[in-house]
Design a protein around this motif. Sequence first.
Motif, short mmCIF file in Angstrom:
data_model
loop_
_atom_site.label_atom_id
_atom_site.label_comp_id
_atom_site.label_asym_id
_atom_site.label_seq_id
_atom_site.Cartn_x
_atom_site.Cartn_y
_atom_site.Cartn_z
N GLN A 78 -27.68 -64.22 41.89
CA GLN A 78 -27.24 -63.10 42.73
C GLN A 78 -27.42 -63.39 44.21
N LEU A 79 -26.99 -64.58 44.64
CA LEU A 79 -27.00 -64.96 46.05
C LEU A 79 -25.59 -65.43 46.41
N ASP A 80 -25.31 -65.52 47.70
CA ASP A 80 -23.96 -65.95 48.08
C ASP A 80 -23.77 -67.44 47.77
N GLU A 81 -22.51 -67.85 47.74
CA GLU A 81 -22.16 -69.21 47.32
C GLU A 81 -22.74 -70.28 48.23
N TYR A 82 -22.79 -70.02 49.53
CA TYR A 82 -23.34 -71.00 50.47
C TYR A 82 -24.80 -71.32 50.14
N ILE A 83 -25.58 -70.30 49.88
CA ILE A 83 -27.00 -70.50 49.54
C ILE A 83 -27.11 -71.24 48.21
N CYS A 84 -26.30 -70.83 47.22
CA CYS A 84 -26.40 -71.41 45.88
C CYS A 84 -26.00 -72.88 45.82
N THR A 85 -24.94 -73.24 46.52
CA THR A 85 -24.44 -74.62 46.39
C THR A 85 -24.92 -75.54 47.51
N GLY A 86 -25.34 -74.98 48.64
CA GLY A 86 -25.73 -75.83 49.75
C GLY A 86 -27.21 -75.91 50.04
N ILE A 87 -27.99 -74.96 49.50
CA ILE A 87 -29.42 -74.92 49.83
C ILE A 87 -30.30 -74.99 48.59
N LEU A 88 -30.02 -74.14 47.59
CA LEU A 88 -30.88 -74.11 46.39
C LEU A 88 -31.00 -75.46 45.67
N PRO A 89 -29.93 -76.27 45.58
CA PRO A 89 -30.08 -77.55 44.88
C PRO A 89 -31.14 -78.46 45.50
N TYR A 90 -31.29 -78.43 46.81
CA TYR A 90 -32.32 -79.24 47.46
C TYR A 90 -33.72 -78.76 47.10
N GLY A 91 -33.91 -77.45 47.08
CA GLY A 91 -35.21 -76.91 46.68
C GLY A 91 -35.53 -77.21 45.24
N LEU A 92 -34.53 -77.06 44.37
CA LEU A 92 -34.72 -77.36 42.96
C LEU A 92 -35.03 -78.84 42.75
N ALA A 93 -34.29 -79.73 43.41
CA ALA A 93 -34.54 -81.17 43.28
C ALA A 93 -35.95 -81.51 43.76
N GLY A 94 -36.38 -80.88 44.84
CA GLY A 94 -37.73 -81.13 45.34
C GLY A 94 -38.80 -80.71 44.35
N LEU A 95 -38.60 -79.56 43.72
CA LEU A 95 -39.57 -79.08 42.74
C LEU A 95 -39.55 -79.91 41.45
N LEU A 96 -38.37 -80.36 41.03
CA LEU A 96 -38.27 -81.16 39.81
C LEU A 96 -38.93 -82.53 39.97
N LEU A 97 -38.90 -83.08 41.17
CA LEU A 97 -39.41 -84.44 41.40
C LEU A 97 -40.85 -84.48 41.91
N THR A 98 -41.53 -83.38 41.98
CA THR A 98 -42.87 -83.33 42.56
C THR A 98 -43.82 -84.35 41.95
N GLU A 99 -43.84 -84.48 40.64
CA GLU A 99 -44.75 -85.40 39.97
C GLU A 99 -44.23 -86.82 39.95
N GLU A 100 -42.94 -86.99 39.73
CA GLU A 100 -42.35 -88.32 39.55
C GLU A 100 -42.24 -89.11 40.84
N ASN A 101 -41.73 -88.47 41.88
CA ASN A 101 -41.45 -89.16 43.13
C ASN A 101 -41.79 -88.22 44.30
N PRO A 102 -43.06 -88.15 44.69
CA PRO A 102 -43.46 -87.21 45.74
C PRO A 102 -42.74 -87.42 47.08
N THR A 103 -42.42 -88.65 47.43
CA THR A 103 -41.74 -88.92 48.69
C THR A 103 -40.34 -88.31 48.70
N LEU A 104 -39.59 -88.56 47.65
CA LEU A 104 -38.25 -87.98 47.54
C LEU A 104 -38.32 -86.47 47.39
N ALA A 105 -39.32 -85.98 46.66
CA ALA A 105 -39.51 -84.54 46.50
C ALA A 105 -39.75 -83.89 47.86
N ASN A 106 -40.57 -84.52 48.70
CA ASN A 106 -40.84 -83.98 50.03
C ASN A 106 -39.58 -83.98 50.89
N PHE A 107 -38.76 -85.02 50.77
CA PHE A 107 -37.49 -85.06 51.51
C PHE A 107 -36.60 -83.89 51.10
#
Length: 150
Positions: A78-107
């Motif tokens: 329930q957010l606008d398309e800009y937030i969903c496709t341009g911003i949320l994927p970066y946050g999700l990728a960062g959270l998914l990679l926290t344990e595996e690759n902390p450097t990439l997760a931080n980026f």
Amino acid sequence: MSVTVQQVFDIAIRLMDAQNESTGSTDTADTKEYRLRTPSLLNSILDRAYSASDNYPATTDRARPICPKVSAMDDEIQLDEYICTGILPYGLAGLLLTEENPTLANFFWQTFLEQLAAAKMALPACEDSIDDCYGFLSDSVEYGRFGRWL
């Protein structure tokens, strides 16, 4: 256009370069764990991004609006398309990679925060009148009257 959790997941997996190299599919044995964690991780950042969204409600009762949560991959966010496709994927990728690759997760997390800040600054501002509750703007008090105390 409404964006689903699956679409945000697909973008995040491609950002992480974890898709199937021959088919481009994001549904692989390697991404199964990511898929299971996605709805709960996405819920943890929805409220952070909600205030930058076009559909953030303006309330006068001083209650903090809460973004509707997701529970499955086919749920609509329930957010606008800009937030969903341009911003949320970066946050999700960062959270998914926290344990595996902390450097990439931080980026990814830093990119998420920077884009979120930029989105908040780009929201249109509104204009309201100011109530003169002290009488300073009325004709009874001149502007220079309190220039010095006697």
